[in-house]
Design an enzyme around this catalytic site. Structure first.
Site, PDB file in Angstrom:
ATOM      1  N   THR A 198       0.862  -1.179   0.000  1.00  0.00           N
ATOM      2  CA  THR A 198       0.000   0.000   0.000  1.00  0.00           C
ATOM      3  C   THR A 198       0.898   1.229   0.000  1.00  0.00           C
ATOM      4  OG1 THR A 198      -1.507  -1.211   1.444  1.00  0.00           O
ATOM      5  CG2 THR A 198      -1.960   1.129   1.139  1.00  0.00           C
ATOM      6  N   THR A 209      -1.503   1.724  -8.011  1.00  0.00           N
ATOM      7  CA  THR A 209      -0.351   2.177  -8.788  1.00  0.00           C
ATOM      8  C   THR A 209       0.615   1.012  -8.900  1.00  0.00           C
ATOM      9  OG1 THR A 209       1.071   2.957  -6.978  1.00  0.00           O
ATOM     10  CG2 THR A 209      -0.688   4.421  -7.701  1.00  0.00           C
ATOM     11  N   THR A 284       2.832  -3.973  -6.447  1.00  0.00           N
ATOM     12  CA  THR A 284       1.527  -3.317  -6.483  1.00  0.00           C
ATOM     13  C   THR A 284       1.425  -2.388  -5.277  1.00  0.00           C
ATOM     14  OG1 THR A 284       0.484  -5.139  -5.252  1.00  0.00           O
ATOM     15  CG2 THR A 284       0.423  -5.248  -7.663  1.00  0.00           C
ATOM     16  N   GLU A 285       0.966  -1.190  -5.518  1.00  0.00           N
ATOM     17  CA  GLU A 285       0.819  -0.183  -4.460  1.00  0.00           C
ATOM     18  C   GLU A 285      -0.600   0.362  -4.512  1.00  0.00           C
ATOM     19  OE1 GLU A 285       2.941   0.940  -2.171  1.00  0.00           O
ATOM     20  OE2 GLU A 285       4.975   0.456  -2.845  1.00  0.00           O
ATOM     21  N   THR A 286      -1.485  -0.186  -3.655  1.00  0.00           N
ATOM     22  CA  THR A 286      -2.828   0.377  -3.599  1.00  0.00           C
ATOM     23  C   THR A 286      -2.786   1.719  -2.877  1.00  0.00           C
ATOM     24  OG1 THR A 286      -3.353  -0.741  -1.520  1.00  0.00           O
ATOM     25  CG2 THR A 286      -3.881  -1.910  -3.571  1.00  0.00           C
TER      26      THR A 286
END
Length: 580
Positions: A198, A209, A284-286
């Site tokens: 995150t 992102t 993955t970067e929420t």
């Protein structure tokens, strides 16, 4: 009658409840470590396609688990590889306060064995995942430390049991977690790796992102596939799912519209480490400010889309990986440090919110806020071209004295093939002298990190002992060897402080004793006297310092220790070696 009643009761037995803790909750809860592992134990017991097993230990003493999803139940890496399957490796919970991947993966693994339309994706793909990597942090549960984050209600802590950020530990491997990971990764040698996170930072419209392996650091064969096929498929596919993607939002100025920068993941990071072995890497970067439920759903959808694309492109990925592995082994020059080239600019259509200022209620000073009533979509500069600033020509082999056990252990864990000298011998090799370096004034992840290393190479005859190690560079781990053993590399073992003892002089001289010996040396060596006089004329401060002049002579005398500032790993440039 009793038999009829028992038969009827069996008919009405409720089916197993395969909902995850997240699905049973209110959309703002994440599974605990115990709930997560217990769920995979149930799946393992119910489905032969799923294997849960221990894959090492962690700093807190609990096991690190791996989950393997394979349609024929084959969970042996060598056997799976022989069956011509691609391997996708997902790692969750490296920062347990960022738990979307933990919950998304639990649902995804279940769905791969329960849904026919998803099972097809695993016909030529084996899925390997770490349910929770930072077990230590997951057990340190709280509801306050993720100050900038919108849920879940409770979550784990970023640091592990030794307060290490494990996403800075892939090269130095201070933690048992990282050492267990290295062994697991080397067993599977996956084509694709995903690390779920995150983000922090700006506010914008995106829920997810993406960091993909920096293109200039990725081998050209893998990069061509990544840029021309995989990334376009992922961006288009997520757009179709109503989850538009953006590159990770790291920006040049005050707000994202000032220009996005490509993230340079050096080998201390997960995807920086995996890139050394020609693995396609993703982080993955929420977005922290979106609610937790959509953050879990977008992570699920991305992972499913990625695996589906790998299934479709299995042959292309195999071809690109084979070319990359073959060419890397033959590569002679390697980049060790990089710099962003801001003259190379692409455009990206970015969906953000206007950044405005208002008066702070705390300080009374202007403060930044993002106005969600003012969304925009506009092209922004995207800087993601990096140029090498330091390169090195590889040796034939590295000679590593057995004294440096911590380094040798890490080489083994990362799959380096080592040989040993079978007798005491003197070998002429290239050595480095460390002429200058900078050291951070404060510790970073347990180390005082070095940088800006300047070296002086020199050919020397060195005495090696029976049992000292030889790492021939012509092997699969060639890039890992070069980027850890060349001191000037960003995340070299030298820069992480594994060789700091060479930076301290062990023998010295007393001025009043050395005075007579120095005078004798000058008398016997006219060239040394000329060097001293030239320095005296060029440097008035030096000419006034008796101790500086004695030290000048001492450093050029046979009495000066040759091992001081000499990097102990030597570069073997050719010829036969007496190895086992």
């Amino acid at each position: 009658m009793l038999a009829l009643l028992l038969s009827a009761s069996l008919l009405f037995t409720a089916p197993p409840d395969w909902r995850t803790p997240f699905e049973k909750g209110n959309g703002n809860t994440t599974a605990t470590y115990a709930e997560c592992i217990d769920y995979y134990k149930r799946l393992d017991a119910a489905y032969p396609e799923i294997t849960l097993r221990e894959a090492g230990t962690t700093d807190i003493g609990q096991p690190l688990h791996e989950v393997v999803v394979s349609l024929d139940g084959d969970a042996d890496p060598a056997s799976v590889r022989a069956k011509n399957r691609r391997m996708v490796f997902i790692q969750n919970g490296i920062h347990p306060g960022e738990p979307e991947g933990i919950d998304a993966s639990m649902m995804l693994v279940r769905d791969y064995v329960q849904k026919k339309e998803l099972r097809r994706q695993l016909e030529n793909v084996t899925l390997v995942l770490i349910p929770i990597y930072n077990v230590d942090g997951a057990l340190n549960r709280n509801s306050t430390t993720r100050t900038n984050q919108n849920g879940p209600q409770e979550y784990g802590f970023r640091g592990n049991a030794r307060n290490l950020d494990l996403n800075r530990d892939y090269i130095k491997q201070d933690s048992r977690n990282a050492r267990s990971f290295a062994q697991l990764f080397q067993r599977w040698q996956p084509e694709v790796f995903v690390d779920t996170h995150t983000s922090n930072g700006a506010d914008y419209q995106y829920t997810l992102t993406l960091i993909d392996t920096q293109r200039d650091k990725l081998h050209p064969a893998m990069n061509q596939y990544m840029q021309q096929r995989l990334l376009p498929a992922l961006y288009a596919g997520m757009e179709k799912k109503k989850w538009p993607l953006t590159p990770y939002v790291d920006f040049e100025g005050r707000t994202p519209e000032s220009g996005l920068r490509g993230f340079l993941e050096t080998p201390r990071y997960s995807t920086g480490y995996t890139t050394l072995f020609n693995t396609l890497g993703f982080v993955t970067e929420t977005h922290m400010l979106k609610e937790f439920a959509p953050r879990v759903r977008v992570t699920y959808d991305f992972l499913e889309l990625l695996i589906r694309t790998v299934h479709q492109d299995a042959a292309q990925i195999k071809q690109a990986r084979a070319a990359a592995d073959q060419q890397t082994r033959a590569q002679t020059d390697f980049a060790l440090t990089w710099q962003l080239d801001t003259t190379q600019i692409d455009k990206f259509s970015f969906r953000g919110y206007e950044g405005r200022t208002k008066t702070s209620e705390v300080s009374g000073q202007p403060r930044l806020y993002y106005d969600r009533k003012a969304p925009f979509t506009r092209p922004v500069n995207y800087y993601h071209t990096y140029r090498p600033t330091t390169t090195v020509h590889r040796p034939v082999a590295y000679l590593i004295p057995q004294a440096w056990g911590e380094v040798l252990e890490r080489l083994r864990l990362s799959g380096v093939q080592l040989q040993r000298l079978r007798r005491d011998t003197t070998l002429t090799a290239e050595v480095y002298y460390v002429e200058d370096y900078k050291t951070s004034p404060r510790p970073y992840e347990g180390h005082y990190l070095h940088s800006q290393v300047k070296l002086r190479p020199e050919q020397q005859a060195l005495a090696f002992r029976k049992g000292d190690y030889v790492a021939v560079v012509d092997q699969a781990a060639v890039r890992y060897l070069v980027e850890t053993l060349e001191p000037q590399a960003t995340d070299s073992f030298f820069n992480w402080g594994f060789f700091d003892s060479i930076l301290q002089q062990k023998e010295h001289f007393s001025d009043y004793v050395f005075e007579d010996l120095a005078a004798e040396l000058l008398h016997r060596d006219p060239q040394l006297r000329q060097q001293l006089e030239a320095r005296q004329k060029a440097d008035p401060a030096f000419a006034k310092s008796a101790s500086a002049q004695l030290d000048f002579i001492y450093r050029r005398s046979p009495h000066y220790e040759k091992s001081y500032l000499r990097y102990p790993v030597a570069r073997w440039l050719g010829g036969n070696l007496p190895v086992e």
